[in-house]
Write a protein that holds these residues in place. Sequence first.
Motif, PDB file in Angstrom:
ATOM      1  N   ASN A 276       0.860  -1.180   0.000  1.00  0.00           N
ATOM      2  CA  ASN A 276       0.000   0.000   0.000  1.00  0.00           C
ATOM      3  C   ASN A 276       0.891   1.223   0.000  1.00  0.00           C
ATOM      4  OD1 ASN A 276       0.103   1.117   2.944  1.00  0.00           O
ATOM      5  ND2 ASN A 276      -0.177  -1.100   3.168  1.00  0.00           N
ATOM      6  N   THR A 277       0.303   2.387  -0.140  1.00  0.00           N
ATOM      7  CA  THR A 277       1.092   3.610  -0.251  1.00  0.00           C
ATOM      8  C   THR A 277       1.481   4.188   1.105  1.00  0.00           C
ATOM      9  OG1 THR A 277      -0.908   4.966  -0.431  1.00  0.00           O
ATOM     10  CG2 THR A 277       0.111   4.211  -2.502  1.00  0.00           C
ATOM     11  N   ARG A 278       1.043   3.563   2.156  1.00  0.00           N
ATOM     12  CA  ARG A 278       1.387   3.998   3.510  1.00  0.00           C
ATOM     13  C   ARG A 278       2.419   3.037   4.084  1.00  0.00           C
ATOM     14  NH1 ARG A 278      -1.836   7.949   5.527  1.00  0.00           N
ATOM     15  NH2 ARG A 278      -3.635   8.487   4.265  1.00  0.00           N
ATOM     16  N   VAL A 279       2.940   3.349   5.248  1.00  0.00           N
ATOM     17  CA  VAL A 279       3.876   2.447   5.928  1.00  0.00           C
ATOM     18  C   VAL A 279       3.083   1.755   7.032  1.00  0.00           C
ATOM     19  CG1 VAL A 279       6.021   2.234   7.223  1.00  0.00           C
ATOM     20  CG2 VAL A 279       5.815   3.972   5.424  1.00  0.00           C
ATOM     21  N   ILE A 280       2.645   0.534   6.746  1.00  0.00           N
ATOM     22  CA  ILE A 280       1.869  -0.258   7.703  1.00  0.00           C
ATOM     23  C   ILE A 280       2.562  -1.597   7.864  1.00  0.00           C
ATOM     24  CG2 ILE A 280      -0.356  -1.298   8.253  1.00  0.00           C
ATOM     25  CD1 ILE A 280      -1.678   0.791   6.436  1.00  0.00           C
ATOM     26  N   VAL A 281       2.954  -1.902   9.101  1.00  0.00           N
ATOM     27  CA  VAL A 281       3.626  -3.157   9.390  1.00  0.00           C
ATOM     28  C   VAL A 281       2.626  -4.089  10.069  1.00  0.00           C
ATOM     29  CG1 VAL A 281       5.453  -4.267  10.726  1.00  0.00           C
ATOM     30  CG2 VAL A 281       5.892  -2.087   9.584  1.00  0.00           C
ATOM     31  N   VAL A 282       2.507  -5.290   9.533  1.00  0.00           N
ATOM     32  CA  VAL A 282       1.650  -6.318  10.116  1.00  0.00           C
ATOM     33  C   VAL A 282       2.546  -7.276  10.899  1.00  0.00           C
ATOM     34  CG1 VAL A 282       0.006  -8.176   9.658  1.00  0.00           C
ATOM     35  CG2 VAL A 282       0.005  -6.130   8.208  1.00  0.00           C
ATOM     36  N   PRO A 283       2.415  -7.294  12.220  1.00  0.00           N
ATOM     37  CA  PRO A 283       3.255  -8.184  13.027  1.00  0.00           C
ATOM     38  C   PRO A 283       3.053  -9.653  12.647  1.00  0.00           C
ATOM     39  CG  PRO A 283       2.062  -6.628  14.417  1.00  0.00           C
ATOM     40  CD  PRO A 283       1.495  -6.508  13.032  1.00  0.00           C
ATOM     41  N   GLY A 284       4.153 -10.383  12.676  1.00  0.00           N
ATOM     42  CA  GLY A 284       4.087 -11.823  12.462  1.00  0.00           C
ATOM     43  C   GLY A 284       4.213 -12.283  11.025  1.00  0.00           C
ATOM     44  N   LEU A 285       4.254 -11.367  10.076  1.00  0.00           N
ATOM     45  CA  LEU A 285       4.415 -11.773   8.685  1.00  0.00           C
ATOM     46  C   LEU A 285       5.896 -11.772   8.320  1.00  0.00           C
ATOM     47  CD1 LEU A 285       1.530  -9.827   6.898  1.00  0.00           C
ATOM     48  CD2 LEU A 285       1.580 -12.222   7.591  1.00  0.00           C
ATOM     49  N   PRO A 286       6.340 -12.778   7.583  1.00  0.00           N
ATOM     50  CA  PRO A 286       7.756 -12.797   7.197  1.00  0.00           C
ATOM     51  C   PRO A 286       8.058 -11.709   6.168  1.00  0.00           C
ATOM     52  CG  PRO A 286       6.584 -14.577   6.126  1.00  0.00           C
ATOM     53  CD  PRO A 286       5.610 -13.934   7.075  1.00  0.00           C
TER      54      PRO A 286
ATOM     55  N   LEU B 270      10.020  -1.604  10.308  1.00  0.00           N
ATOM     56  CA  LEU B 270      10.350  -3.018  10.171  1.00  0.00           C
ATOM     57  C   LEU B 270      11.242  -3.488  11.314  1.00  0.00           C
ATOM     58  CD1 LEU B 270      10.920  -3.161   6.317  1.00  0.00           C
ATOM     59  CD2 LEU B 270       9.036  -4.216   7.588  1.00  0.00           C
ATOM     60  N   ASP B 271      12.173  -2.644  11.745  1.00  0.00           N
ATOM     61  CA  ASP B 271      13.067  -2.997  12.851  1.00  0.00           C
ATOM     62  C   ASP B 271      12.333  -3.104  14.176  1.00  0.00           C
ATOM     63  OD1 ASP B 271      15.225  -3.111  11.136  1.00  0.00           O
ATOM     64  OD2 ASP B 271      16.015  -1.138  11.704  1.00  0.00           O
ATOM     65  N   SER B 272      11.240  -2.367  14.340  1.00  0.00           N
ATOM     66  CA  SER B 272      10.510  -2.392  15.603  1.00  0.00           C
ATOM     67  C   SER B 272       9.547  -3.565  15.700  1.00  0.00           C
ATOM     68  CB  SER B 272       9.749  -1.076  15.797  1.00  0.00           C
ATOM     69  OG  SER B 272       8.669  -1.000  14.885  1.00  0.00           O
ATOM     70  N   ALA B 273       9.415  -4.339  14.636  1.00  0.00           N
ATOM     71  CA  ALA B 273       8.536  -5.510  14.659  1.00  0.00           C
ATOM     72  C   ALA B 273       9.120  -6.543  15.621  1.00  0.00           C
ATOM     73  CB  ALA B 273       8.410  -6.090  13.260  1.00  0.00           C
TER      74      ALA B 273
END
Length: 185
Positions: free
Chosen positions: A104-114, A171-174
């Motif tokens: 997507n065009t935003r920065v959204i991190v979904v925890p647990g996805l490789p 990504l580092d904070s995941a």
Amino acid sequence: MSSLSPEVLFTLLIAAVGVERLAELVVSKRNAAWAVERGGVETGAGHYPFMVVLHTGFLVGALVEVWVRRPDVPALLAWSMLVLAVLSQALRWWCIRTLGPRWNTRVIVVPGLPLVEGGPYRYFRHPNYVAVVLEGIALPLVGGAWITALAFTVLNAGLLRVRISTEERALDSAPLEAPATGSRG
């Protein structure tokens, strides 16, 4: 030979890219909702409005420059830049397809996805931004809009500095035990 002026042909090209951008926004909105439904957290929303204005201004600026300056563009330059612009679009959609619902065009991190490491991501850390940089130079130069190409390139370099560092921090904070992915450029 076409009876349409170079300015009209360039306008049609920019309109096609504009339609493509609208398609991206539809995909992005759907994918952002998918990410949020799965616990995704947005980071760096503050720079997003500038990104929207910059990318909209890029298309409008190229059109205005071509219609006001009416540059005489050598055919070799126009055609080679058109090929590069098309290749940048192909790379962009390869990125979108590879990330699937994660893009997507935003920065959204979904925890647990490789972390996605296939497709163009096996060659570049941020391949979509390679596409943006190439397009930012090539698309305006199809019509001879070198001022727009230069202005966008400089402004986009600053934006990409912020955007890439935001993505990397997100990504580092995941969680360490479960690598994550988000909207990787």
